[in-house]
Design a protein around this motif. Structure first.
Motif, PDB file in Angstrom:
ATOM      1  N   LEU A   1       0.988  -0.736   0.019  1.00 51.46           N
ATOM      2  CA  LEU A   1       0.256   0.032  -0.097  1.00 51.46           C
ATOM      3  C   LEU A   1       0.718   0.930   0.019  1.00 51.46           C
ATOM      4  N   SER A   2       1.874   1.326   0.732  1.00 52.11           N
ATOM      5  CA  SER A   2       2.388   2.281   0.648  1.00 52.11           C
ATOM      6  C   SER A   2       3.468   2.642  -0.581  1.00 52.11           C
ATOM      7  N   ARG A   3       3.312   1.656  -0.976  1.00 53.82           N
ATOM      8  CA  ARG A   3       4.743   1.885  -2.808  1.00 53.82           C
ATOM      9  C   ARG A   3       3.448   2.457  -3.342  1.00 53.82           C
ATOM     10  N   LEU A   4       2.149   1.892  -3.592  1.00 50.49           N
ATOM     11  CA  LEU A   4       1.597   2.631  -4.050  1.00 50.49           C
ATOM     12  C   LEU A   4       1.358   3.741  -3.711  1.00 50.49           C
ATOM     13  N   ALA A   5       0.960   4.216  -3.255  1.00 47.37           N
ATOM     14  CA  ALA A   5       0.501   5.647  -2.403  1.00 47.37           C
ATOM     15  C   ALA A   5       2.360   6.592  -3.402  1.00 47.37           C
ATOM     16  N   LEU A   6       2.693   5.812  -2.741  1.00 44.25           N
ATOM     17  CA  LEU A   6       4.645   6.990  -3.344  1.00 44.25           C
ATOM     18  C   LEU A   6       4.567   6.900  -5.190  1.00 44.25           C
ATOM     19  N   GLU A   7       3.540   6.167  -5.480  1.00 42.80           N
ATOM     20  CA  GLU A   7       3.339   6.349  -6.848  1.00 42.80           C
ATOM     21  C   GLU A   7       2.517   7.273  -7.254  1.00 42.80           C
ATOM     22  N   GLY A   8       1.762   7.408  -6.481  1.00 40.49           N
ATOM     23  CA  GLY A   8       0.157   8.142  -6.583  1.00 40.49           C
ATOM     24  C   GLY A   8      -0.782   7.749  -7.093  1.00 40.49           C
ATOM     25  N   ARG A   9      -0.817   5.891  -6.715  1.00 38.15           N
ATOM     26  CA  ARG A   9      -1.913   5.018  -7.273  1.00 38.15           C
ATOM     27  C   ARG A   9      -2.645   4.875  -5.778  1.00 38.15           C
ATOM     28  N   ASN A  10      -3.306   5.531  -4.726  1.00 39.95           N
ATOM     29  CA  ASN A  10      -3.204   5.345  -3.558  1.00 39.95           C
ATOM     30  C   ASN A  10      -4.468   6.522  -3.441  1.00 39.95           C
ATOM     31  N   GLY A  11      -6.090   6.260  -2.552  1.00 35.82           N
ATOM     32  CA  GLY A  11      -7.159   6.499  -2.842  1.00 35.82           C
ATOM     33  C   GLY A  11      -8.243   5.834  -2.510  1.00 35.82           C
TER      34      GLY A  11
ATOM     35  N   VAL B   1      -0.144   6.311   5.760  1.00 36.74           N
ATOM     36  CA  VAL B   1       0.003   5.463   5.451  1.00 36.74           C
ATOM     37  C   VAL B   1      -0.061   3.991   6.040  1.00 36.74           C
ATOM     38  N   SER B   2      -1.053   3.579   5.813  1.00 37.82           N
ATOM     39  CA  SER B   2      -0.328   1.579   6.870  1.00 37.82           C
ATOM     40  C   SER B   2      -0.880   0.524   6.292  1.00 37.82           C
ATOM     41  N   ASN B   3       0.396   0.216   5.542  1.00 32.90           N
ATOM     42  CA  ASN B   3      -0.324  -1.730   5.039  1.00 32.90           C
ATOM     43  C   ASN B   3      -0.149  -2.326   5.530  1.00 32.90           C
ATOM     44  N   ALA B   4      -0.218  -2.234   7.271  1.00 36.87           N
ATOM     45  CA  ALA B   4      -1.389  -3.140   7.758  1.00 36.87           C
ATOM     46  C   ALA B   4      -2.630  -3.488   7.597  1.00 36.87           C
ATOM     47  N   GLU B   5      -2.947  -1.935   7.271  1.00 32.63           N
ATOM     48  CA  GLU B   5      -4.355  -1.707   6.969  1.00 32.63           C
ATOM     49  C   GLU B   5      -5.060  -2.902   5.215  1.00 32.63           C
TER      50      GLU B   5
ATOM     51  N   PRO C   1       3.407  -6.093   7.991  1.00 29.37           N
ATOM     52  CA  PRO C   1       3.375  -5.415   7.008  1.00 29.37           C
ATOM     53  C   PRO C   1       4.352  -4.895   7.148  1.00 29.37           C
ATOM     54  N   HIS C   2       5.291  -4.129   6.904  1.00 30.08           N
ATOM     55  CA  HIS C   2       5.776  -2.436   6.869  1.00 30.08           C
ATOM     56  C   HIS C   2       5.966  -1.702   6.685  1.00 30.08           C
ATOM     57  N   GLY C   3       6.148  -0.750   7.910  1.00 25.55           N
ATOM     58  CA  GLY C   3       5.839   0.596   7.782  1.00 25.55           C
ATOM     59  C   GLY C   3       6.930   1.433   6.774  1.00 25.55           C
ATOM     60  N   ASP C   4       6.731   2.404   6.367  1.00 24.23           N
ATOM     61  CA  ASP C   4       7.327   3.621   5.881  1.00 24.23           C
ATOM     62  C   ASP C   4       7.137   4.298   5.479  1.00 24.23           C
ATOM     63  N   SER C   5       8.228   5.274   6.233  1.00 29.98           N
ATOM     64  CA  SER C   5       8.292   6.664   6.374  1.00 29.98           C
ATOM     65  C   SER C   5       7.986   7.683   5.781  1.00 29.98           C
TER      66      SER C   5
END
Length: 199
Positions: A43-53, A93-97, A84-88
């Motif tokens: 989820l955090s990787r997709l968010a960093l790519e602008g694909r989260n929401g 954004v929480s991958n645990a979600e 899940p791993h976190g990404d500062s």
């Protein structure tokens, strides 16, 4: 760290991110009786790519996670669990979600490491996530917890935090300031912080 665990008779589960999942390291851990799983950042990787929401992004990320689990299994062997791993770099954004309230078996695993620990009556959940120079969050001393008779304790550790210290931060700074170079040309990777799956 694995040697220390073997010396004291502990067999933990080692969760590997894509960029740390070296087949030799995974194989050695398996040979010694340790568990291995995927430390996902979907989820955090997709968010960093602008694909989260929104809910549609969450559904897409869950499908991506299913593909990652299967790819991890094909490349590195069977796994029982993921975590899940976190990404500062992706605040909020929480991958645990991705696994919250989900049936782990529908993802091809028995359980999610974080989800499985909720409601287990832990006396203390120790983590080193905020201390890249090697230490425990909030300055908690596990020896003091043991001396006080607290049990059970869960120790969530990141071996790179304990071994790399300042070099971890130097790596992040260099990744931010150096221009990307193509892999295999002797230069730095495109981004040291990326953790793309090998799908």
């Amino acid at each position: 760290m694995a040697s220390i665990e073997l010396d004291v008779g502990v067999r933990s589960t080692w969760y590997f991110r894509w960029r740390t999942a070296h087949p030799v390291a995974v194989g050695r851990l398996r040979e010694s009786g340790f568990g291995v799983g995927l430390h996902y950042e979907t989820l955090s990787r997709l968010a960093l790519e602008g694909r989260n929401g929104g809910d549609s992004a969450l559904a897409a990320a869950r499908e991506e996670l299913r593909r990652e689990i299967e790819a991890f299994r094909r490349l590195l062997g069977p796994i029982r669990s993921i975590c899940p791993h976190g990404d500062s770099r992706a605040p909020g954004v929480s991958n645990a979600e991705l696994m919250r309230g989900q049936d782990a078996e529908s993802f091809g695993v028995e359980f999610d490491g974080n989800e499985a620990m909720h409601g287990r009556g832990l006396a203390w959940w120790l983590t080193d996530r905020s201390s890249p120079e090697g230490g425990w969050k909030d300055g908690v001393d596990p020896n003091a917890l043991l001396a006080d008779g607290l049990s059970p304790l869960l120790c969530l550790t990141h071996p790179n935090n304990w071994a790399s210290g300042p070099s971890l931060w130097a790596d992040r700074v260099l990744a931010a300031v150096l221009p990307p170079q193509a892999p295999g040309r002797g230069g730095r990777p495109i981004r040291t912080g990326r953790d793309d799956p090998r799908l």
